[in-house]
Design an enzyme around this catalytic site. Structure first.
Site, PDB file in Angstrom:
ATOM      1  N   ARG A   1       0.855  -1.204   0.000  1.00  0.00           N
ATOM      2  CA  ARG A   1       0.000   0.000   0.000  1.00  0.00           C
ATOM      3  C   ARG A   1       0.885   1.246   0.000  1.00  0.00           C
ATOM      4  O   ARG A   1       0.567   2.262  -0.610  1.00  0.00           O
ATOM      5  CB  ARG A   1      -0.940   0.006   1.214  1.00  0.00           C
ATOM      6  CG  ARG A   1      -1.609   1.365   1.438  1.00  0.00           C
ATOM      7  CD  ARG A   1      -2.887   1.303   2.270  1.00  0.00           C
ATOM      8  NE  ARG A   1      -2.841   0.479   3.424  1.00  0.00           N
ATOM      9  CZ  ARG A   1      -2.196   0.778   4.573  1.00  0.00           C
ATOM     10  NH1 ARG A   1      -1.531   1.904   4.682  1.00  0.00           N
ATOM     11  NH2 ARG A   1      -2.229  -0.057   5.585  1.00  0.00           N
TER      12      ARG A   1
ATOM     13  N   TYR B   1     -15.635  17.575 -16.181  1.00  0.00           N
ATOM     14  CA  TYR B   1     -16.016  16.154 -16.236  1.00  0.00           C
ATOM     15  C   TYR B   1     -17.044  15.882 -15.119  1.00  0.00           C
ATOM     16  O   TYR B   1     -16.869  16.342 -13.982  1.00  0.00           O
ATOM     17  CB  TYR B   1     -14.771  15.280 -16.054  1.00  0.00           C
ATOM     18  CG  TYR B   1     -15.092  13.842 -15.769  1.00  0.00           C
ATOM     19  CD1 TYR B   1     -15.809  13.077 -16.683  1.00  0.00           C
ATOM     20  CD2 TYR B   1     -14.703  13.236 -14.582  1.00  0.00           C
ATOM     21  CE1 TYR B   1     -16.136  11.758 -16.415  1.00  0.00           C
ATOM     22  CE2 TYR B   1     -15.018  11.910 -14.305  1.00  0.00           C
ATOM     23  CZ  TYR B   1     -15.739  11.183 -15.229  1.00  0.00           C
ATOM     24  OH  TYR B   1     -16.065   9.878 -14.962  1.00  0.00           O
TER      25      TYR B   1
ATOM     26  N   ASP C   1      -6.365  19.056 -14.964  1.00  0.00           N
ATOM     27  CA  ASP C   1      -6.721  17.714 -15.422  1.00  0.00           C
ATOM     28  C   ASP C   1      -6.394  17.676 -16.910  1.00  0.00           C
ATOM     29  O   ASP C   1      -7.086  18.271 -17.735  1.00  0.00           O
ATOM     30  CB  ASP C   1      -8.208  17.447 -15.166  1.00  0.00           C
ATOM     31  CG  ASP C   1      -8.626  16.039 -15.587  1.00  0.00           C
ATOM     32  OD1 ASP C   1      -7.942  15.441 -16.436  1.00  0.00           O
ATOM     33  OD2 ASP C   1      -9.640  15.540 -15.062  1.00  0.00           O
TER      34      ASP C   1
ATOM     35  N   LYS D   1      -7.312   6.470 -19.699  1.00  0.00           N
ATOM     36  CA  LYS D   1      -7.578   6.954 -21.046  1.00  0.00           C
ATOM     37  C   LYS D   1      -6.335   6.804 -21.936  1.00  0.00           C
ATOM     38  O   LYS D   1      -5.895   5.707 -22.154  1.00  0.00           O
ATOM     39  CB  LYS D   1      -8.086   8.396 -20.957  1.00  0.00           C
ATOM     40  CG  LYS D   1      -9.233   8.586 -19.933  1.00  0.00           C
ATOM     41  CD  LYS D   1     -10.443   7.786 -20.301  1.00  0.00           C
ATOM     42  CE  LYS D   1     -11.632   7.836 -19.351  1.00  0.00           C
ATOM     43  NZ  LYS D   1     -11.498   8.206 -17.972  1.00  0.00           N
TER      44      LYS D   1
HETATM   45  C1  LIG Z   1     -11.280  14.412 -17.778  1.00  0.00           C
HETATM   46  C2  LIG Z   1     -11.449  13.278 -16.825  1.00  0.00           C
HETATM   47  N1  LIG Z   1     -10.945  13.355 -15.591  1.00  0.00           N
HETATM   48  C3  LIG Z   1     -11.092  12.354 -14.687  1.00  0.00           C
HETATM   49  C4  LIG Z   1     -11.780  11.206 -15.010  1.00  0.00           C
HETATM   50  C5  LIG Z   1     -11.961  10.131 -13.966  1.00  0.00           C
HETATM   51  O1  LIG Z   1     -11.089   9.071 -14.212  1.00  0.00           O
HETATM   52  P1  LIG Z   1     -11.421   7.531 -13.844  1.00  0.00           P
HETATM   53  O2  LIG Z   1     -12.598   7.131 -14.661  1.00  0.00           O
HETATM   54  O3  LIG Z   1     -10.146   6.830 -14.216  1.00  0.00           O
HETATM   55  O4  LIG Z   1     -11.701   7.470 -12.393  1.00  0.00           O
HETATM   56  C6  LIG Z   1     -12.317  11.064 -16.288  1.00  0.00           C
HETATM   57  C7  LIG Z   1     -13.074   9.846 -16.652  1.00  0.00           C
HETATM   58  O5  LIG Z   1     -13.726   9.794 -17.676  1.00  0.00           O
HETATM   59  C8  LIG Z   1     -12.151  12.130 -17.217  1.00  0.00           C
HETATM   60  O6  LIG Z   1     -12.663  12.064 -18.462  1.00  0.00           O
END
Ligand SMILES: Cc1ncc(COP(=O)(O)O)c(C=O)c1O
Length: 400
Positions: free
Chosen positions: A69, A122, A195, A220
């Site tokens: 962990r 998001y 992000d 992604k």
């Molecule tokens: C721009 C963005 N940030 C964060 C996330 C969250 O990531 P996760 O689905 O890996 O938890 C996503 C998921 O689609 C996203 O598109």
């Protein structure tokens, strides 16, 4: 690195944190599928000072291995590589992008603190703030972060601990000027978190533009093959990195070794994949821009996109996501999603295969009825790296 020569992105993606295994010479870091480690006497941890890769990355943070962990060599290899390709001093790998976001926000904020988020953030980011952190006393305000003046005004009205930026945004592909927002946030005593999931570290490097933290859903483009869920935070400041690592360990949100290994395998081809994603997406955007069934196309590579100039300044390509509003409203949008052959109907994005989805009913259903609601006639395409002619044919047939 030799002398003054700094290795390029593709080289770091393949080598940083990934020296051949010292025991066997294996050219790929092994999967250390292990929870605990033998100690050489109480407190005598092994492997201190080195990540699994033996040290081509920017820094080594491991004091030795005691429990997975806290630290695991396969995860360490991924973290070292992420820090190198994002130009940071430290990266932390999480079980998901949302776990990374939660760790960052709970490290920086306390009850009574305030956060600015994009008005087209998001949906999961919005949900985390609205439904989880707000009940612990952290307030938030959605602002159009593509407008630096709006951010400055919002900070003047109510100081924030974090200015949270997504660029390009999901699913409307709006663009925020990272350099301008870093100046504005810092002048107001706030941290700038970016992000950068849609761009990936290959297309955009927010730390070099002044951001304090980069956030990724490594699910992604970084993973790139739709076979692993993960997240990452990358920072320039070692002190902030320590604080994030503390909460990551305290709450147990790190990803597992096999997930780290898969993600690292994806990273090795990130550059070539992104080049092809960008190329294919540009052609898709051109097709849609002149198609009679399409009302509006959202792609920062189009000269008509309001964020085009900023994107051209801070990104080396415009990415692989294209959104469109179709004529005929919600029903028409849903129908298009059901008519494609190669674009698979599904959530997520950034994999080698093309995906199509209806954000209002799928990925962004959680923002329905909020200030972040997305248009009902919106369709989002994650343009993959198949032969582009096949993708164009598929879209032409689906649009009718
Ligand atoms: C721009 C963005 N940030 C964060 C996330 C969250 O990531 P996760 O689905 O890996 O938890 C996503 C998921 O689609 C996203 O598109």
């Amino acid at each position: 690195m030799q002398g003054q020569h700094a290795d390029g992105f593709e080289t770091l993606a393949i080598h940083a944190g990934q020296e051949p295994d010292p025991l066997t010479g294996a050219v790929v870091p092994p999967i250390y599928q292990v929870s605990t480690y033998k100690q050489d006497g109480v407190g005598g941890l092994r492997g201190g000072g080195l990540g699994a890769g033996g040290g081509t990355g920017p820094a080594h943070w491991v004091e030795g291995y005691e429990y997975s962990r806290t630290a695991n060599p396969t995860r360490g290899a991924l973290e070292e590589c992420l820090a190198a390709i994002e130009g940071g001093t430290r990266a932390l790998a999480f079980a998901s992008g949302m776990a990374a976001e939660d760790c960052l926000l709970r490290t920086i904020t306390r009850p009574g603190d305030h956060v600015l988020i994009p008005h087209d953030a998001y949906g999961g980011t919005y949900r985390l703030l609205d439904k989880v952190l707000q009940s612990w006393g952290v307030s938030y305000l959605p602002v159009p972060v593509s407008d630096p003046a709006a951010v400055r005004n919002a900070l003047r009205d109510k100081p924030a601990k974090v200015v949270w930026v997504e660029t390009p945004t999901n699913p409307l592909l709006s663009i925020a000027d990272i350099t301008a927002l870093a100046e504005i946030a810092h002048a107001a005593g706030a941290l700038l978190a970016v992000d950068s999931t849609f761009a990936s570290p290959y297309l955009q490097q927010p730390l070099a533009l002044g951001a304090d933290v980069v956030v990724h859903s490594t699910t992604k483009y970084i993973g790139g093959h739709s076979d692993v869920v993960g997240g990452a935070l990358v920072v320039a400041d070692a002190g902030l990195g320590e604080r994030l690592a503390f909460l990551q360990n305290a709450t147990g949100t790190a990803g597992g070794p096999f997930d780290a290994w898969l993600t690292l395998r994806g990273i090795r081809t990130l550059g070539v994949r992104m080049d092809r994603h960008c190329e294919n997406a540009a052609r898709v955007a051109d097709l849609l821009a002149s198609h009679p069934s399409v009302r509006e196309v959202f792609y920062p590579g189009l000269a008509s996109h309001p964020g085009h100039e900023t994107a051209a300044k801070q990104m080396r390509g415009f990415g692989g996501i294209v959104s469109m509003r179709v004529r005929g409203g919600e029903e028409a949008a849903v129908a298009v999603c059901g008519r494609t052959r190669l674009f698979t109907l599904g959530e997520s994005l950034g994999g080698v295969e093309s995906l199509i989805e209806h954000p209002a009913r799928m990925t962004h259903a959680s923002v329905a009825g909020s200030a972040l609601e997305v248009p009902a006639d919106l369709v989002r395409l994650s343009v993959g790296i198949e032969h582009c002619d096949d993708l164009l044919e598929d879209l032409r047939a689906a649009l009718g």
